[in-house]
Design an enzyme around this catalytic site. Structure first.
Site, PDB file in Angstrom:
ATOM      1  N   THR A   1       0.827  -1.199   0.000  1.00 35.59           N
ATOM      2  CA  THR A   1       0.000   0.000   0.000  1.00 35.59           C
ATOM      3  C   THR A   1       0.859   1.245   0.000  1.00 35.59           C
ATOM      4  O   THR A   1       2.018   1.218   0.424  1.00 35.59           O
ATOM      5  CB  THR A   1      -0.951   0.020   1.219  1.00 35.59           C
ATOM      6  OG1 THR A   1      -1.841   1.120   1.117  1.00 35.59           O
ATOM      7  CG2 THR A   1      -0.173   0.081   2.529  1.00 35.59           C
ATOM      8  N   ARG A   2       0.278   2.348  -0.489  1.00 30.29           N
ATOM      9  CA  ARG A   2       0.900   3.660  -0.315  1.00 30.29           C
ATOM     10  C   ARG A   2      -0.055   4.601   0.418  1.00 30.29           C
ATOM     11  O   ARG A   2       0.187   5.804   0.484  1.00 30.29           O
ATOM     12  CB  ARG A   2       1.318   4.249  -1.668  1.00 30.29           C
ATOM     13  CG  ARG A   2       0.188   4.650  -2.609  1.00 30.29           C
ATOM     14  CD  ARG A   2       0.769   5.293  -3.871  1.00 30.29           C
ATOM     15  NE  ARG A   2      -0.224   5.942  -4.699  1.00 30.29           N
ATOM     16  CZ  ARG A   2      -0.695   5.467  -5.839  1.00 30.29           C
ATOM     17  NH1 ARG A   2      -0.273   4.289  -6.289  1.00 30.29           N
ATOM     18  NH2 ARG A   2      -1.575   6.149  -6.548  1.00 30.29           N
ATOM     19  N   ASN A   3      -1.149   4.031   0.970  1.00 25.62           N
ATOM     20  CA  ASN A   3      -2.189   4.831   1.598  1.00 25.62           C
ATOM     21  C   ASN A   3      -2.531   4.287   2.981  1.00 25.62           C
ATOM     22  O   ASN A   3      -2.323   3.106   3.261  1.00 25.62           O
ATOM     23  CB  ASN A   3      -3.456   4.801   0.741  1.00 25.62           C
ATOM     24  CG  ASN A   3      -3.238   5.442  -0.614  1.00 25.62           C
ATOM     25  OD1 ASN A   3      -2.890   6.610  -0.707  1.00 25.62           O
ATOM     26  ND2 ASN A   3      -3.440   4.667  -1.679  1.00 25.62           N
TER      27      ASN A   3
ATOM     28  N   GLY B   1      -4.264  -5.769  -5.936  1.00 24.32           N
ATOM     29  CA  GLY B   1      -5.581  -5.158  -5.868  1.00 24.32           C
ATOM     30  C   GLY B   1      -6.013  -4.495  -7.164  1.00 24.32           C
ATOM     31  O   GLY B   1      -5.330  -4.549  -8.191  1.00 24.32           O
ATOM     32  N   ARG B   2      -7.162  -3.848  -7.060  1.00 23.42           N
ATOM     33  CA  ARG B   2      -7.695  -3.064  -8.164  1.00 23.42           C
ATOM     34  C   ARG B   2      -6.698  -1.957  -8.520  1.00 23.42           C
ATOM     35  O   ARG B   2      -6.227  -1.225  -7.668  1.00 23.42           O
ATOM     36  CB  ARG B   2      -9.031  -2.463  -7.718  1.00 23.42           C
ATOM     37  CG  ARG B   2      -9.509  -1.303  -8.541  1.00 23.42           C
ATOM     38  CD  ARG B   2     -10.493  -0.447  -7.764  1.00 23.42           C
ATOM     39  NE  ARG B   2     -10.674   0.849  -8.399  1.00 23.42           N
ATOM     40  CZ  ARG B   2      -9.856   1.880  -8.253  1.00 23.42           C
ATOM     41  NH1 ARG B   2      -8.783   1.769  -7.498  1.00 23.42           N
ATOM     42  NH2 ARG B   2     -10.110   3.026  -8.863  1.00 23.42           N
ATOM     43  N   ASP B   3      -6.329  -1.890  -9.788  1.00 25.11           N
ATOM     44  CA  ASP B   3      -5.442  -0.837 -10.303  1.00 25.11           C
ATOM     45  C   ASP B   3      -4.171  -0.701  -9.460  1.00 25.11           C
ATOM     46  O   ASP B   3      -3.755   0.403  -9.106  1.00 25.11           O
ATOM     47  CB  ASP B   3      -6.186   0.495 -10.377  1.00 25.11           C
ATOM     48  CG  ASP B   3      -5.464   1.507 -11.264  1.00 25.11           C
ATOM     49  OD1 ASP B   3      -4.738   1.087 -12.181  1.00 25.11           O
ATOM     50  OD2 ASP B   3      -5.625   2.720 -11.030  1.00 25.11           O
ATOM     51  N   HIS B   4      -3.553  -1.823  -9.150  1.00 25.53           N
ATOM     52  CA  HIS B   4      -2.348  -1.851  -8.315  1.00 25.53           C
ATOM     53  C   HIS B   4      -1.258  -0.981  -8.941  1.00 25.53           C
ATOM     54  O   HIS B   4      -0.907  -1.146 -10.101  1.00 25.53           O
ATOM     55  CB  HIS B   4      -1.868  -3.307  -8.192  1.00 25.53           C
ATOM     56  CG  HIS B   4      -0.746  -3.510  -7.231  1.00 25.53           C
ATOM     57  ND1 HIS B   4      -0.913  -4.152  -6.022  1.00 25.53           N
ATOM     58  CD2 HIS B   4       0.561  -3.167  -7.291  1.00 25.53           C
ATOM     59  CE1 HIS B   4       0.247  -4.199  -5.393  1.00 25.53           C
ATOM     60  NE2 HIS B   4       1.150  -3.596  -6.145  1.00 25.53           N
ATOM     61  N   ALA B   5      -0.729  -0.036  -8.148  1.00 29.34           N
ATOM     62  CA  ALA B   5       0.360   0.859  -8.572  1.00 29.34           C
ATOM     63  C   ALA B   5      -0.033   1.738  -9.760  1.00 29.34           C
ATOM     64  O   ALA B   5       0.829   2.216 -10.499  1.00 29.34           O
ATOM     65  CB  ALA B   5       1.634   0.074  -8.889  1.00 29.34           C
TER      66      ALA B   5
END
Length: 207
Positions: free
Chosen positions: A13-15, A106-110
């Protein structure tokens, strides 16, 4: 080995954690021995969450809501490249080298904006799963359904087709926009305690 885990799933994650992320992580905890949550701490684009906002949000979530000794919070020092499917391959390789047996893609990873198709990263990682040496965990995009009154996805909820107005997709772009305006996402989007933990830090990469 110390924890006697045979399967370890990674969550990149970045969030900070929102409720759709939490839904994915709880699904994993039902099926695998351990969960490695590993936010990236390197350079990110202006407007993204700063590292300590992400770390503080996860520390709160793990300490209050997740089972002890089944979740590890780590950090990965690497820049966000927003390279979508190819960066997802890189993330999978890194987590394999950390000892994970599985990774959630996940959805739209990166991804960034709408540059990549929603499941491009899942499809590319699945294609190269044997070469990667790590199993790919993929779920359909989670959302909040006001009729079901829970986080779910189209594999378990009929209303995405029959009552589309009841569906609210949760994503970090919307959450960043609300927080930047001093507004708080509703509890079914992000836990109030997590929001408080985020507010205790500087939140965003400056523009």
């Amino acid at each position: 080995k110390e924890k006697k885990w045979n399967t370890v799933a990674a969550f990149h994650t970045r969030n900070p954690p929102h409720c759709a992320h939490e839904w994915l992580q709880r699904m994993v905890l039902e099926s695998y021995d351990g969960l490695l949550i590993q936010p990236i701490l390197g350079q990110k684009k202006p407007g993204d969450f700063l590292p300590m906002a992400v770390i503080n949000g996860y520390k709160l979530l793990i300490s209050k809501y997740y089972p002890r000794n089944r979740v590890i919070l780590s950090a990965l020092t690497t820049s966000g490249r927003y390279a979508g499917p190819r960066e997802a391959l890189f993330h999978a390789l890194v987590r394999r080298n950390y000892g994970c047996t599985h990774i959630i893609i996940g959805r739209d990873h990166a991804g960034v904006n709408n540059y990549y198709d929603i499941y491009d990263s899942q499809n590319l990682c699945t294609k190269y799963e044997d070469e990667l040496g790590i199993k790919i965990i993929k779920y359909k995009e989670p959302y909040y359904c006001s009729i079901c009154n829970t986080i779910t996805n189209k594999s378990a909820c009929r209303h995405v087709s029959s009552d589309p107005d009841s569906i609210e997709y949760i994503n970090s772009t919307k959450i960043r926009s609300l927080l930047a305006k001093g507004l708080r996402p509703p509890p079914y989007v992000m836990r109030p305690e997590v929001i408080e933990a985020i507010y205790s830090s500087n939140m965003f990469v400056p523009g």
